[in-house]
Scaffold this motif. Structure first.
Motif, mmCIF file in Angstrom:
data_model
loop_
_atom_site.group_PDB
_atom_site.id
_atom_site.type_symbol
_atom_site.label_atom_id
_atom_site.label_comp_id
_atom_site.label_asym_id
_atom_site.label_seq_id
_atom_site.Cartn_x
_atom_site.Cartn_y
_atom_site.Cartn_z
ATOM 1 N N VAL A 1 0.863 -1.180 0.000
ATOM 2 C CA VAL A 1 0.000 0.000 0.000
ATOM 3 C C VAL A 1 0.905 1.237 0.000
ATOM 4 O O VAL A 1 1.693 1.436 0.936
ATOM 5 N N TYR A 2 0.778 2.048 -1.037
ATOM 6 C CA TYR A 2 1.673 3.192 -1.244
ATOM 7 C C TYR A 2 0.922 4.493 -0.997
ATOM 8 O O TYR A 2 -0.228 4.652 -1.411
ATOM 9 N N PHE A 3 1.589 5.437 -0.330
ATOM 10 C CA PHE A 3 0.962 6.696 0.054
ATOM 11 C C PHE A 3 1.745 7.880 -0.525
ATOM 12 O O PHE A 3 2.677 8.390 0.113
ATOM 13 N N PRO A 4 1.402 8.310 -1.744
ATOM 14 C CA PRO A 4 2.112 9.447 -2.341
ATOM 15 C C PRO A 4 1.887 10.726 -1.545
ATOM 16 O O PRO A 4 0.814 10.947 -0.977
ATOM 17 N N GLY A 5 2.929 11.535 -1.491
ATOM 18 C CA GLY A 5 2.826 12.824 -0.829
ATOM 19 C C GLY A 5 2.952 12.782 0.675
ATOM 20 O O GLY A 5 2.900 13.830 1.330
ATOM 21 N N LEU A 6 3.148 11.589 1.248
ATOM 22 C CA LEU A 6 3.230 11.473 2.700
ATOM 23 C C LEU A 6 4.631 11.059 3.146
ATOM 24 O O LEU A 6 5.441 10.608 2.338
ATOM 25 N N MET A 7 4.887 11.243 4.449
ATOM 26 C CA MET A 7 6.227 11.008 4.997
ATOM 27 C C MET A 7 6.176 9.981 6.121
ATOM 28 O O MET A 7 5.113 9.665 6.660
ATOM 29 N N HIS A 8 7.337 9.501 6.482
ATOM 30 C CA HIS A 8 7.499 8.566 7.604
ATOM 31 C C HIS A 8 6.746 9.056 8.838
ATOM 32 O O HIS A 8 6.833 10.228 9.203
#
Length: 243
Positions: free
Chosen positions: A203-210
């Motif tokens: 599951v990939y979350f573009p625009g987000l950070m750790h």
């Protein structure tokens, strides 16, 4: 582990609904009433008392029909949640020394013992690890007698060798920007895990950070949407492999 991304974030507020108990000699937060399925939520550096993680545990208990445990794997050491938004406290907190006190060699035997205790009580057990907790999920996932499925959320301290050894269904939740779950380890996992013969949910979350899924800012739409999607993804994964 890099310093700031693992120490910063936002407290969500809210009141956890579970109780405190012990399991395998470790203090633990427990929420839910299921007798057939359990989830071991392995905490990030803010530990077993972190309100955000307890709220996540409550959510998983309800939505995945599981009893969820957040056990203390830092030997009673608690980092103040105020550290997340207090620059002076973040600077003063020595993360490398903390990780040294809580190394894999020191903590994995405790984590394994808790997983064994849960497996003795529940027919199906899953584990989800945030940041620090992710490597432990991978190590548990090497032994199907300990765990039935694992979810790794913006993982830290994880190695290719731990990925190679996984033998149970695995979910990876990865933000676009992550100095811990780097593009290199993300690429390795995405190539290697499908070769292991186990179900794999990336599951990939573009625009987000750790840190977004456990410490994201609910007042910012992109972060709120991301942490809500992360919760839904974990619930769907648990429902598939616990029931």
């Amino acid at each position: 582990m890099s310093d700031d991304c693992c120490k910063s974030g936002f407290s969500w507020g809210g009141k956890p609904e579970g109780t405190e108990s012990t399991i395998a000699k470790n203090r633990t937060y427990v929420t839910g009433t299921s007798k057939s399925a359990a989830v071991l939520l392995i905490h990030d550096i803010f530990g077993w008392t972190f309100t955000n993680l307890r709220l996540l545990a409550d959510h998983f208990a309800k939505e995945a029909n599981a009893t969820v445990y957040v056990a203390d794997f830092f030997d009673n050491e608690v980092i103040s949640e105020e550290t997340m938004d207090d620059e002076a406290k973040r600077t003063a907190f020595d993360l490398p020394a903390f990780v040294g006190r809580n190394s894999k060699e020191i903590r994995y035997p405790e984590i394994k013992a808790v997983a064994q205790a849960l497996k003795a009580e529940y027919p199906r057990v899953a584990a989800i690890g945030y940041c620090y907790g992710a490597w432990a999920c991978l190590q548990l996932g090497a032994d199907p007698s300990l765990i039935d499925a694992i979810s790794v959320v913006h993982g830290s301290l994880c190695t290719n060798e731990e990925i190679d050894a996984v033998k149970v269904p695995v979910q990876v939740q990865a933000p676009e920007t992550d100095p811990q779950w780097t593009p290199e380890i993300r690429e390795y996992a995405n190539k290697k895990i499908p070769e292991l013969g186990v179900p794999y949910d990336f599951v990939y979350f573009p625009g987000l950070m750790h840190g977004f899924a456990a410490r994201g800012d609910p007042e910012k739409k992109i972060e709120k949407d991301g942490l809500e999607r992360a919760k839904r993804s974990a619930v769907n994964f648990f429902n598939e492999f616990l029931h």
